[in-house]
Motif scaffolding. Structure first.
Motif, PDB file in Angstrom:
ATOM      1  N   ASP A   1       6.255  16.895   5.503  1.00  0.00           N
ATOM      2  CA  ASP A   1       6.808  15.636   5.982  1.00  0.00           C
ATOM      3  C   ASP A   1       5.795  14.850   6.808  1.00  0.00           C
TER       4      ASP A   1
ATOM      5  N   LEU B   1       2.231  19.479   0.443  1.00  0.00           N
ATOM      6  CA  LEU B   1       2.904  18.258   0.892  1.00  0.00           C
ATOM      7  C   LEU B   1       3.898  18.643   1.981  1.00  0.00           C
TER       8      LEU B   1
ATOM      9  N   SER C   1       2.136  15.132   6.585  1.00  0.00           N
ATOM     10  CA  SER C   1       0.903  14.751   5.897  1.00  0.00           C
ATOM     11  C   SER C   1       0.761  15.525   4.592  1.00  0.00           C
ATOM     12  N   ILE C   2      -0.329  15.231   3.921  1.00  0.00           N
ATOM     13  CA  ILE C   2      -0.709  15.931   2.695  1.00  0.00           C
ATOM     14  C   ILE C   2      -1.996  16.683   3.022  1.00  0.00           C
TER      15      ILE C   2
ATOM     16  N   LYS D   1       9.982   9.698   1.414  1.00  0.00           N
ATOM     17  CA  LYS D   1       8.898   8.894   1.982  1.00  0.00           C
ATOM     18  C   LYS D   1       8.908   7.464   1.437  1.00  0.00           C
TER      19      LYS D   1
ATOM     20  N   ASP E   1      -3.060  11.174   5.218  1.00  0.00           N
ATOM     21  CA  ASP E   1      -1.838  10.605   5.777  1.00  0.00           C
ATOM     22  C   ASP E   1      -0.983  10.003   4.671  1.00  0.00           C
ATOM     23  N   TRP E   2       0.322  10.049   4.860  1.00  0.00           N
ATOM     24  CA  TRP E   2       1.244   9.487   3.872  1.00  0.00           C
ATOM     25  C   TRP E   2       1.069   7.977   3.731  1.00  0.00           C
ATOM     26  N   ASN E   3       0.579   7.294   4.788  1.00  0.00           N
ATOM     27  CA  ASN E   3       0.422   5.843   4.681  1.00  0.00           C
ATOM     28  C   ASN E   3      -0.699   5.447   3.725  1.00  0.00           C
TER      29      ASN E   3
ATOM     30  N   VAL F   1      -0.801   6.698   0.667  1.00  0.00           N
ATOM     31  CA  VAL F   1      -0.237   6.851  -0.674  1.00  0.00           C
ATOM     32  C   VAL F   1       0.390   5.522  -1.093  1.00  0.00           C
TER      33      VAL F   1
ATOM     34  N   LEU G   1       8.793  12.459  -2.291  1.00  0.00           N
ATOM     35  CA  LEU G   1       8.345  11.077  -2.511  1.00  0.00           C
ATOM     36  C   LEU G   1       9.503  10.098  -2.289  1.00  0.00           C
TER      37      LEU G   1
END
Length: 176
Positions: free
Chosen positions: A69, A67, A71-72, A151, A84-86, A88, A148
């Motif tokens: 800042d 993880l 992406s994953i 984010k 992408d974090w979007n 999640v 988390l």
């Protein structure tokens, strides 16, 4: 830049890694005995076990989730996929099918199995930190919760898990 390593190796893949380690071990033992004779059986076993453990270490070290800042990244020994974090939707800390605590991310879209990405699977916390394993898992839970929170991803937490984390590991309950 923040980077957190997590991830759970599925049982089927762990079994594959174990078989690969055994094949490397037995191959080296057979090659050593075949080339140098039966008098070098112990040497072959030593070399084979060392190589087999090395293969296991490399396979398990390469398999995981990172993880950051940005992406994953879901890594396996043969590739990597970026999420992408979007994608999640939420984080979930609940009981899994083996009565272990599972910290997973719920994802929308994509091809991940069941739309989730399991980050941790730990035995239920029933006492204060007693060893290095407990300390590392506490640090991982804290690091994952921090990223988390940054984010702004909501984390669903069962009350009994929240109570045990607060009581035994001194982790504050989530603010939302």
């Amino acid at each position: 830049m923040t980077m957190v390593r997590a991830g759970v190796v599925p049982g089927r893949r762990a079994m594959f890694y174990g078989i690969a380690g055994l094949l490397v071990t037995s191959g080296i033992v057979a090659a050593t005995v075949g080339v140098f004779g039966l008098n070098r059986l112990f040497t072959g076993i030593l070399l084979g076990v060392a190589a087999g453990v090395g293969v296991l270490f490399l396979l398990f070290a390469r398999d995981g989730v990172v993880l950051t800042d940005q992406s994953i990244v879901r890594r396996t020994p043969w590739g990597a996929a970026t999420i992408d974090w979007n994608r999640v939707v939420a984080g979930r800390f609940a009981l899994d099918e083996k009565s272990r605590w599972s910290l997973a991310l719920d994802l929308n879209g994509g091809d991940e199995q069941h739309g989730e990405l399991v980050l941790l699977s730990i035995p239920p916390v029933q006492r204060p930190i007693a060893n290095a394993y407990d300390m590392r898992k506490r640090e991982q839970v804290n690091e994952i919760r921090s990223i988390l929170r940054r984010k702004q991803i909501p984390v669903i937490l069962l009350p009994e898990i929240a109570e045990a984390l607060t009581q035994h590991w001194r982790l504050a309950p989530p603010t939302r």
